[in-house]
Structures are given as structure tokens and as C-alpha cells.
Design an enzyme around this catalytic site. Structure first.
Site, mmCIF file in Angstrom:
data_model
loop_
_atom_site.group_PDB
_atom_site.id
_atom_site.type_symbol
_atom_site.label_atom_id
_atom_site.label_comp_id
_atom_site.label_asym_id
_atom_site.label_seq_id
_atom_site.Cartn_x
_atom_site.Cartn_y
_atom_site.Cartn_z
ATOM 1 N N HIS A 172 0.845 -1.193 0.000
ATOM 2 C CA HIS A 172 0.000 0.000 0.000
ATOM 3 C C HIS A 172 0.888 1.255 0.000
ATOM 4 O O HIS A 172 1.513 1.585 0.998
ATOM 5 C CB HIS A 172 -0.902 -0.023 1.240
ATOM 6 N N HIS A 227 3.418 0.838 3.377
ATOM 7 C CA HIS A 227 3.290 -0.268 4.316
ATOM 8 C C HIS A 227 2.671 -1.457 3.585
ATOM 9 O O HIS A 227 2.291 -1.365 2.413
ATOM 10 C CB HIS A 227 2.443 0.129 5.532
ATOM 11 N N ASP A 269 -0.241 -4.710 4.023
ATOM 12 C CA ASP A 269 -1.432 -5.137 4.758
ATOM 13 C C ASP A 269 -1.594 -6.645 4.634
ATOM 14 O O ASP A 269 -1.766 -7.172 3.526
ATOM 15 C CB ASP A 269 -2.682 -4.438 4.212
ATOM 16 N N LYS A 305 32.980 9.110 -13.853
ATOM 17 C CA LYS A 305 33.319 9.413 -12.457
ATOM 18 C C LYS A 305 32.514 10.654 -12.054
ATOM 19 O O LYS A 305 32.711 11.738 -12.572
ATOM 20 C CB LYS A 305 34.820 9.673 -12.363
ATOM 21 N N ASP A 313 31.391 13.623 -9.710
ATOM 22 C CA ASP A 313 32.016 14.475 -8.699
ATOM 23 C C ASP A 313 30.963 14.882 -7.676
ATOM 24 O O ASP A 313 30.188 15.819 -7.890
ATOM 25 C CB ASP A 313 32.632 15.718 -9.368
#
Length: 328
Positions: free
Chosen positions: A38, A44, A46, A183, A185
Site C-alpha cells: 500500500h 506499508h 497489509d 566518475k 564528482d
């Protein structure tokens, strides 16, 4: 009897505004369960168990515990109608439980115990197969505990990982045997993701999570997945290049108000380039190419994070392109 049990459920919802089932249709089957993911104001899960004509429900802020070494909170919520077991959809903004609901797992279960303050059930799902106990602690607050032994091959998520440092070198002769990346920075950060939560640590193992609130939403995208990610927090300038000078305006802030204000002025992006742990397994012993495959499988692309591509071979041309753009 089911109608009486569903009174709280119906009182909280306006069925002309939400796609959720009203519970008027009898959809009984016996011994079924579902776990919904949910994406409400707070992510969360259920857990719903079919019992006496309704789905007895608990909200799990961090999901089901993967092993018996950890108890997790389970909040006993209102009973849901049986036809909610197939529900997936978007609850509109402003309505109770607003947000996306999707089925995370479902299957059948056997109840060893179903008492007012304790439930013991064995779940047989597509993702979950185990024996769990739910027990009341105070009022609606319960705990959920996995009763099965831990998976002997499961490795605990590391609490701290010191990131691998870059070293100076020359381009290898066997160009095709190597992967090459830009790379960035910025500020190196390890992200520990579990149960929808994220903790960010600097290369010096300092918790920098509060300083970058926009990056917490990575946990919502990963959902229940447990992962340790390696990457760089960067600020992009007007020319589309990472700017450490710009990023410094986000570093070392303490006030929540100032952090939120600077986040609007100087947004950051978490460039994820490695996964060090995934779903109970360390990946640090795997080859680079295998880790990249696992990382790309997570599809981590969002408003404030992305997984930059790497190049197999082409080291010389990528180095020249980096120099032309003024990148490290």
C-alpha cells in the site's frame, strides 16, 4: 454477522469516490490470505486473513519479518470484505487510505491458533511460505514474528560497509574485458534499504540521511526488497555537469527547515552504480558484470535517483569524451 464486522470499514469510505469493494458481494472461498503493498502517505503492507466471512487485517509498516531474529510491528486495522482479496487500484487523493494498492502476495493458510490476542498461521503464498505468529501488545498494536528457523543460506544485511576507493591507473590493454563508467564528482554514499526505509552513510560511515530527504523515496520504489546500494550524491549545474561546489551548499546542514529550503534550491541526484547486498545475499563476491545485471534488474529510476549506464570497452573514447566535457 459479516455486515456488523464491516461497519467500521464502510464508515471510513465513500464508495461513490473510491474503487474499493463495498462488501455487498459474497466472495467466500475459505482459508485464503493476501498481502497488499500500500503506497499511501507512508508505504506499508497489509496482511489479510480470511476468517468468519471477512478479511481480518493488520498493517505492517516494514512488511513480514524474513527470519525469527526480528519482531516487527503489526497494527490491527478494521476487518475488510472478502472481495477485497482481489482488489488492486488507486484510492483517490483525499479519501481514506489514498494511494496505490497492489497485491504483493496471496495464497492459502492454515490457522493453528486464532484467538482475540494471538494468531498463529502457516502461509502458503507465491512469495511467502512460512509460519508466523501475531500477538497483541497494547490496544491495536500487535507484533508479528516468523516462527520458522532462519534460512541457513540467508546472510544478514551488513550494518556498515566501507566503500571501495578509486585508485589511479592507466587504461588496460584488454579493453573489452573491462567496464567503464563516468566518475561523478559528488559525495559517496552507501544506501541501506529495507522495508521501504533508507539509511544513507558517507564514505566515513556517518549517517547523512537527514540531509537528503528527497532520497528517502528510493525505499518506496524498492518496496519490500532488501538491498545495499553504492553510489554518488551529485548536484547538477546549469550545463548539466556535476558540481561539487554546488553540492557543498547541501552539506553539513543541521536545521530541518534549512535542509528543506536548500533541497528546493539545490536538488540532488543519487547516481547508483553498484549493489552490494540483495535479498539476503551478499553480492560482493560476484563479478562486476553480474552485480551490474542485478542492479539494472532493480530498475532504479526516479525523480532524484538513477542508474547510469556503463560501457563495455571503449575506454579510450569515453576518457576523451569526459575530458572534453570537463568531467573527472
Amino acid at each position: 454477522m459479516a455486515a456488523r464486522k464491516l461497519r467500521e470499514y464502510r464508515d471510513k469510505r465513500k464508495f461513490d469516490r473510491t474503487p474499493e469493494p463495498s462488501g455487498d458481494r459474497d466472495a467466500g472461498g475459505g482459508g485464503r490470505f493476501v498481502v497488499h503493498e500500500h503506497h499511501a502517505r507512508r508505504l506499508h503492507w497489509d496482511l489479510r486473513l480470511e476468517r468468519d466471512g471477512v478479511l481480518v487485517s493488520w498493517a505492517l509498516p516494514r512488511g513480514l519479518p524474513p527470519d525469527p531474529g526480528e519482531n516487527r510491528l503489526a497494527v490491527h486495522t478494521e476487518d475488510h470484505p472478502l472481495d477485497y482479496i482481489d482488489f488492486e487500484g488507486e484510492i483517490p487523493k483525499g479519501e481514506y487510505g489514498a494511494g496505490e494498492v497492489r497485491i504483493w502476495d496471496r495464497g492459502t493458510y492454515e490457522a493453528e491458533k486464532f484467538e482475540p490476542a494471538k494468531v498463529v498461521a502457516r502461509l502458503h503464498g507465491e512469495r511467502v511460505d512460512g509460519r508466523y505468529a501475531l500477538f497483541q501488545t497494547k490496544d491495536r498494536n500487535w507484533m508479528i514474528h516468523r516462527m520458522d528457523p532462519a534460512d541457513p543460506e540467508r546472510e544478514p544485511m551488513p550494518e556498515h560497509v566501507e566503500p571501495m576507493k578509486a585508485t589511479l591507473g592507466t587504461l588496460p590493454r584488454d579493453d573489452r574485458a573491462y567496464g567503464y563508467e563516468i566518475k561523478w564528482d559528488g559525495a559517496r554514499a552507501i544506501a541501506y534499504c529495507s522495508g521501504g526505509r533508507v539509511i544513507l552513510e558517507s564514505r566515513n560511515l556517518l549517517d547523512v540521511t537527514p540531509g537528503y530527504p528527497e532520497l528517502r523515496a528510493i525505499g518506496r520504489q524498492l518496496g519490500s526488497s532488501e538491498a545495499v546500494l553504492d553510489g554518488e550524491i551529485v548536484a547538477i549545474d546549469e550545463d548539466g555537469r556535476p558540481s561539487f561546489q554546488l553540492l557543498q551548499r547541501r552539506m553539513h546542514l543541521r536545521s530541518d527547515t534549512e535542509i528543506r529550503r536548500r533541497a528546493k534550491q539545490v536538488p540532488v541526484t543519487y547516481m547508483v552504480f553498484d549493489v552490494l547486498y540483495l535479498e539476503g545475499r551478499s553480492t560482493m563476491g560476484l563479478a562486476y558484470e553480474q552485480r551490474r545485471e542485478l542492479l539494472e534488474g532493480l530498475e532504479l529510476e526516479g525523480a532524484s535517483w538513477q542508474t547510469p549506464a556503463y560501457h563495455r570497452g571503449e575506454g579510450k573514447s569515453l576518457l576523451e569524451a569526459s575530458r572534453e566535457r570537463g568531467l573527472e
